[in-house]
Scaffold this active site. Structure first.
Site: not given
Length: 403
Positions: A100, A184
């Site tokens: 996105d 992450d």
């Protein structure tokens, strides 16, 4: 198209219900100024039902660069698709692009050039938010070579960086698929700590972080227990890789303030008594293991005070402090010792009943400078100048020669 044996960079895209954002994402890959022959794309459709997988296959058929599309059942998070992409990557570098978001046109060319010219293992490209906030403190200037201890890069631990693939393979680095948030941060912090240098491209927007209109951006998902899991994993990694001392204390600021502290922010006032008790139970072992004077000293007073109360298991005092922070009032300052010490009057300051030590309320230099009459910085500057004069007046060898 130029024949290249090995691509410069593999762009790894994990896509789940990513339409229509995926259209601009892939267009930004096609618009790269780096030769398409030097780019490889590994795109993983993670069980989408909105046409994302089919659009990726259309892209694979038409793109000028090498593209591999993997279709798989939904894995529940971004780690699985990223790990699949890593397993198939052949580029000298890899870049993780969320479906996105989108790249700036010169992003890959500039980041690869920075890594090649400086011999660095990780490159950060400037990030700009679109309908959402983005990290800012690390983009002051280009840095050819830095590390996690001497820059603000510890405050951007998202995966959208350029990583030298040889570094990842040498250490067997993969995303932790047992974490549902913060995976992450764990991966990127490990890369920072293992890297032979990190470069920062600050003068060109390389990455556009896009806020979805439907609110489905992955970082917004997950309950509070997952945040504690994320904090625990990152703290354990730091403790495992960095010896106890100032460097470890510096890095612990990140999980403490970004991941743990928000659990004891304004939302804490709306939590049920049961949730409050549970949060304190989850926080206790983390603070027992990692809350040190060196870390506490690096925090603002209101941050230090809240975590001190959590560490000391003082929920009866914590609510008042959180309410004060939520009100966004400026705490009054008490200047002592001729203005060289500043104490901020948050709730329970010098209350005999509360018994919180003064050091918790003392503002360190950066925070204290905002208050008129503070002389700590000037005093320190004067002392440094005086020491420099003394050193210049001594024979070669400085203090050792004078001893």
């Amino acid at each position: 198209m130029t024949v290249v044996t090995q691509p410069d960079v593999t762009v790894i895209i994990g896509a789940y219900e990513a339409m229509p954002y995926l259209v601009e994402c892939l267009a930004s890959v096609e618009a790269q100024t780096l030769d398409p022959a030097r780019i490889e794309v590994i795109a993983v459709d993670d069980g989408s039902t909105d046409g994302s997988g089919e659009y990726l296959e259309e892209f694979e058929a038409r793109a000028a660069m090498r593209v591999t599309v993997v279709r798989q059942a939904n894995s529940g998070g971004p780690s699985g698709p990223r790990n699949v992409g890593l397993g198939k990557a052949s580029g000298r570098y890899v870049f993780f692009l969320d479906a996105d978001d989108r790249l700036g046109p010169e992003a890959l060319e500039r980041m690869v050039a920075a890594a090649d010219s400086n011999g660095t293992d990780v490159v950060l490209g400037r990030v700009e938010g679109v309908n959402r906030s983005a990290p800012k403190s690390m983009w002051g200037k280009n840095l050819d070579r830095t590390d996690v201890f001497s820059s603000n890069i510890k405050f951007t631990l998202s995966a959208q960086k350029l990583f030298r693939r040889e570094l990842l393979e040498r250490h067997g680095m993969r995303f932790d698929e047992s974490l549902w948030t913060g995976e992450d941060a764990l991966f990127t912090m490990e890369a920072y700590l293992r890297a032979d240098g990190v470069s920062v491209v600050a003068d060109h927007t390389c990455y556009y972080l896009v806020g979805r209109d439907d609110g489905k951006h992955v970082t917004k998902s997950g309950g509070y227990t997952l945040r504690f899991d994320s904090a625990r994993a990152l703290m354990d990694l730091i403790a495992r890789m960095v010896p106890a001392g100032p460097k470890r204390d510096m890095l612990m600021v990140r999980p403490l303030t970004i991941t743990l502290l928000p659990q004891f922010g304004p939302k804490y006032l709306k939590d049920s008594d049961e949730v409050r008790r549970h949060k304190l139970e989850l926080a206790k072992p983390l603070l027992d293991a990692h809350w040190t004077p060196g870390t506490a000293r690096r925090l603002k007073v209101h941050e230090r005070l809240r975590l001190h109360l959590v560490a000391m298991e003082r929920p009866e005092l914590l609510g008042d402090v959180v309410e004060f922070v939520r009100s966004k009032k400026q705490a009054a300052a008490v200047l002592e010792k001729r203005g060289t010490e500043v104490y901020l009057v948050y709730p329970h300051f010098r209350s005999k009943k509360a018994g919180i030590p003064d050091w918790v309320y003392r503002a360190e230099d950066r925070e204290a400078r905002a208050f008129e009459g503070y002389r700590g910085a000037a005093a320190n500057s004067f002392l440094r100048r005086a020491l420099r004069k003394v050193r210049r007046s001594l024979p070669t060898g400085g203090f050792a020669a004078a001893a």
